[in-house]
Scaffold this motif. Structure first.
Motif, PDB file in Angstrom:
ATOM      1  N   ALA A 255     -27.223  -9.516   6.167  1.00 32.97           N
ATOM      2  CA  ALA A 255     -26.057  -9.581   7.049  1.00 32.97           C
ATOM      3  C   ALA A 255     -25.727  -8.179   7.545  1.00 32.97           C
ATOM      4  CB  ALA A 255     -24.849 -10.167   6.310  1.00 32.97           C
ATOM      5  N   ASP A 256     -25.157  -8.134   8.725  1.00 35.99           N
ATOM      6  CA  ASP A 256     -24.578  -6.899   9.267  1.00 35.99           C
ATOM      7  C   ASP A 256     -25.475  -5.659   9.228  1.00 35.99           C
ATOM      8  OD1 ASP A 256     -21.694  -7.883   9.815  1.00 35.99           O
ATOM      9  OD2 ASP A 256     -22.077  -8.531   7.770  1.00 35.99           O
ATOM     10  N   PRO A 257     -26.659  -5.729   9.832  1.00 32.49           N
ATOM     11  CA  PRO A 257     -27.380  -4.455  10.032  1.00 32.49           C
ATOM     12  C   PRO A 257     -26.580  -3.567  10.988  1.00 32.49           C
ATOM     13  CG  PRO A 257     -28.532  -6.289  11.108  1.00 32.49           C
ATOM     14  CD  PRO A 257     -27.414  -6.888  10.310  1.00 32.49           C
TER      15      PRO A 257
ATOM     16  N   GLN B 266     -23.692 -18.831   8.982  1.00 37.91           N
ATOM     17  CA  GLN B 266     -22.896 -18.328  10.102  1.00 37.91           C
ATOM     18  C   GLN B 266     -22.459 -16.900   9.781  1.00 37.91           C
ATOM     19  OE1 GLN B 266     -19.774 -21.355  10.247  1.00 37.91           O
ATOM     20  NE2 GLN B 266     -18.419 -20.018   9.058  1.00 37.91           N
ATOM     21  N   HIS B 267     -21.810 -16.266  10.742  1.00 39.19           N
ATOM     22  CA  HIS B 267     -21.407 -14.876  10.512  1.00 39.19           C
ATOM     23  C   HIS B 267     -20.107 -14.772   9.708  1.00 39.19           C
ATOM     24  CE1 HIS B 267     -20.950 -10.635  10.973  1.00 39.19           C
ATOM     25  NE2 HIS B 267     -19.818 -10.763  11.628  1.00 39.19           N
ATOM     26  N   HIS B 268     -19.064 -15.436  10.162  1.00 40.78           N
ATOM     27  CA  HIS B 268     -17.770 -15.339   9.467  1.00 40.78           C
ATOM     28  C   HIS B 268     -17.766 -16.236   8.231  1.00 40.78           C
ATOM     29  CE1 HIS B 268     -16.765 -14.301  13.665  1.00 40.78           C
ATOM     30  NE2 HIS B 268     -15.743 -13.615  13.191  1.00 40.78           N
TER      31      HIS B 268
ATOM     32  N   GLY C 212     -21.701 -13.407   6.374  1.00 41.47           N
ATOM     33  CA  GLY C 212     -21.642 -11.952   6.203  1.00 41.47           C
ATOM     34  C   GLY C 212     -20.268 -11.480   6.658  1.00 41.47           C
ATOM     35  N   HIS C 213     -20.220 -10.502   7.562  1.00 46.86           N
ATOM     36  CA  HIS C 213     -19.002 -10.051   8.246  1.00 46.86           C
ATOM     37  C   HIS C 213     -18.074  -9.213   7.371  1.00 46.86           C
ATOM     38  CE1 HIS C 213     -15.846 -10.122  11.282  1.00 46.86           C
ATOM     39  NE2 HIS C 213     -15.029 -10.865  10.560  1.00 46.86           N
ATOM     40  N   TYR C 214     -18.067  -9.440   6.056  1.00 52.04           N
ATOM     41  CA  TYR C 214     -17.128  -8.795   5.142  1.00 52.04           C
ATOM     42  C   TYR C 214     -17.639  -7.418   4.704  1.00 52.04           C
ATOM     43  CZ  TYR C 214     -13.666  -8.931   1.259  1.00 52.04           C
ATOM     44  OH  TYR C 214     -12.625  -8.693   0.403  1.00 52.04           O
TER      45      TYR C 214
ATOM     46  N   GLY D 155     -23.001 -12.732  15.505  1.00 48.95           N
ATOM     47  CA  GLY D 155     -21.716 -12.348  14.923  1.00 48.95           C
ATOM     48  C   GLY D 155     -20.720 -11.972  16.001  1.00 48.95           C
ATOM     49  N   ASN D 156     -19.547 -11.526  15.586  1.00 47.27           N
ATOM     50  CA  ASN D 156     -18.504 -11.195  16.562  1.00 47.27           C
ATOM     51  C   ASN D 156     -18.882  -9.991  17.419  1.00 47.27           C
ATOM     52  OD1 ASN D 156     -18.044 -10.022  13.874  1.00 47.27           O
ATOM     53  ND2 ASN D 156     -16.343  -8.938  14.823  1.00 47.27           N
ATOM     54  N   HIS D 157     -19.684  -9.056  16.846  1.00 46.86           N
ATOM     55  CA  HIS D 157     -20.123  -7.936  17.678  1.00 46.86           C
ATOM     56  C   HIS D 157     -21.190  -8.378  18.686  1.00 46.86           C
ATOM     57  CE1 HIS D 157     -18.140  -4.323  15.920  1.00 46.86           C
ATOM     58  NE2 HIS D 157     -17.873  -5.219  14.992  1.00 46.86           N
ATOM     59  N   ASP D 158     -21.933  -9.416  18.346  1.00 43.73           N
ATOM     60  CA  ASP D 158     -23.020  -9.869  19.218  1.00 43.73           C
ATOM     61  C   ASP D 158     -22.519 -10.667  20.414  1.00 43.73           C
ATOM     62  OD1 ASP D 158     -25.071  -8.862  17.387  1.00 43.73           O
ATOM     63  OD2 ASP D 158     -24.389 -10.466  16.065  1.00 43.73           O
TER      64      ASP D 158
ATOM     65  N   GLY E  74     -25.785 -12.159  11.385  1.00 42.67           N
ATOM     66  CA  GLY E  74     -24.889 -11.639  12.416  1.00 42.67           C
ATOM     67  C   GLY E  74     -24.415 -10.219  12.291  1.00 42.67           C
ATOM     68  N   ASP E  75     -23.823  -9.790  13.391  1.00 45.32           N
ATOM     69  CA  ASP E  75     -23.566  -8.401  13.688  1.00 45.32           C
ATOM     70  C   ASP E  75     -24.881  -7.623  13.589  1.00 45.32           C
ATOM     71  OD1 ASP E  75     -21.009  -8.967  14.399  1.00 45.32           O
ATOM     72  OD2 ASP E  75     -20.044  -7.957  12.707  1.00 45.32           O
ATOM     73  N   LEU E  76     -25.748  -8.000  14.526  1.00 51.49           N
ATOM     74  CA  LEU E  76     -27.059  -7.373  14.608  1.00 51.49           C
ATOM     75  C   LEU E  76     -26.879  -5.959  15.154  1.00 51.49           C
ATOM     76  CD1 LEU E  76     -28.846 -10.480  16.182  1.00 51.49           C
ATOM     77  CD2 LEU E  76     -28.391 -10.005  13.762  1.00 51.49           C
TER      78      LEU E  76
END
Ligand SMILES: [Zn+2]
Length: 318
Positions: free
Chosen positions: A54-56, A208-210, A249-251, A130-133, A93-95
């Motif tokens: 998660a979150d690279p 999922q991301h969140h 992920g996300h956290y 993710g939310n950044h994506d 997510g948040d690639l």
């Protein structure tokens, strides 16, 4: 002249591969993932494991100035992946850190593609938005940007008798400008859960991301979970369908909770940590009757992954 022609061809093909996503980033299409054979993968074969990252989030360490640290951490993760050889890898997510409209987005995506392409070609790489994506308030335009670079934002696939569902959780977090996407995803999700039950999936897993929640299904709304308004009915829907676990992920650190029998597993970052858990990833072992999973710091990853037979069928002594 012949040599010149070949040289020209080589230059043109290098240029094309630099602008178009690699084949491995165009696998999530038509709401499924092409690398997995739909018929063959519906049947349980044997215990296996996959790796969840998660979150690279390329660009986070430096506030989008560069991405050297993220690239180095990813390269470390890729070495482990190629040594351990999971059935597949999923990145929740948040690639990238930049959103599609920001200036550094293209560079970050290019580096992400380059680094993750170092995973051996026969190990499928599944990417989740993710939310950044797609942005904190996704739109059909921001989602289309994501799809150009990484494929579908929600889809499902079978792996060895296990049914896997990937959701776009950013539209669950804030559907203000993408209500139609959320509605379409919802209708599709119900169909997918029905399909999985009809086909007698060994397990149903959701990615999922969140996180739906960090520790309690009814915890108050906050930045890192899905608002109760949409969380509560979704949890009920997933429980009715017998979903075994949700991975997120996300956290940027690990968290864990359950909703009845269903596990909610939040995995720390391969990129920048925001808590005590160092950069790492999760190894998930899938047995016929249960799952086992553990988070590993990149520095502590084991040399090999052992799949022990479940208690009912003792493994033969080596
Ligand atoms: Zn995030």
């Amino acid at each position: 002249m012949k040599l010149f022609g070949l040289l020209l061809l080589a230059i043109v093909s290098v240029a094309a591969s630099a602008t178009e996503p690699d084949g491995r980033f165009a696998q999530a299409q038509n709401r499924t993932f092409k690398a997995f054979d739909l018929q063959q993968e519906q049947t349980w074969q044997r215990p296996f494991f996959f790796m969840q990252l998660a979150d690279p989030q390329y660009g986070m360490f430096s506030g989008n100035k560069g991405f050297e640290k993220e690239a180095a951490l990813t390269q470390q993760a890729v070495e482990h992946i190629n040594r351990l050889r999971p059935w597949f890898v999923i990145v929740c997510g948040d690639l990238t850190n930049a959103t599609p409209k920001q200036a550094r987005y293209r560079d970050q995506v290019a580096q992400y593609h380059q680094d993750f392409s170092q995973i051996d070609a026969d190990i499928p790489l599944v990417c989740v938005c993710g939310n950044h994506d797609v942005g904190n308030r996704p739109t059909s335009e921001s989602i289309a940007h994501y799809q150009e670079n990484f494929g579908d934002d929600y889809f499902s696939f079978w792996v060895g008798g296990v049914f896997n569902i990937v959701l776009n959780s950013s539209v669950l977090k804030d559907p203000t400008d993408a209500a139609d996407v959320l509605a379409a995803q919802q209708t599709w999700l119900e169909q997918q859960l029905q399909t999985a039950r009809n086909a007698d999936a060994k397990h149903i897993l959701l990615f999922q991301h969140h996180p739906l929640f960090l520790s309690q299904p009814d915890e108050p709304d906050q930045y890192f979970n899905i608002p109760l308004q949409r969380r509560t009915p979704l949890i009920e829907q997933l429980q009715r369908a017998g979903v075994r676990a949700v991975f997120a992920g996300h956290y940027h650190r690990n968290a864990y909770g359950t909703a009845g029998e269903m596990e909610m597993v939040t995995t720390g970052p391969v990129g920048k940590p925001l808590g005590k858990d160092p950069s790492g990833f999760r190894i998930v072992k899938v047995y016929e009757s249960n799952l086992q999973h553990q988070y590993w710091a990149l520095e502590d990853v084991p040399e090999t992954v052992e799949l022990t037979a479940p208690a009912k069928q003792p493994a033969p002594k080596p």
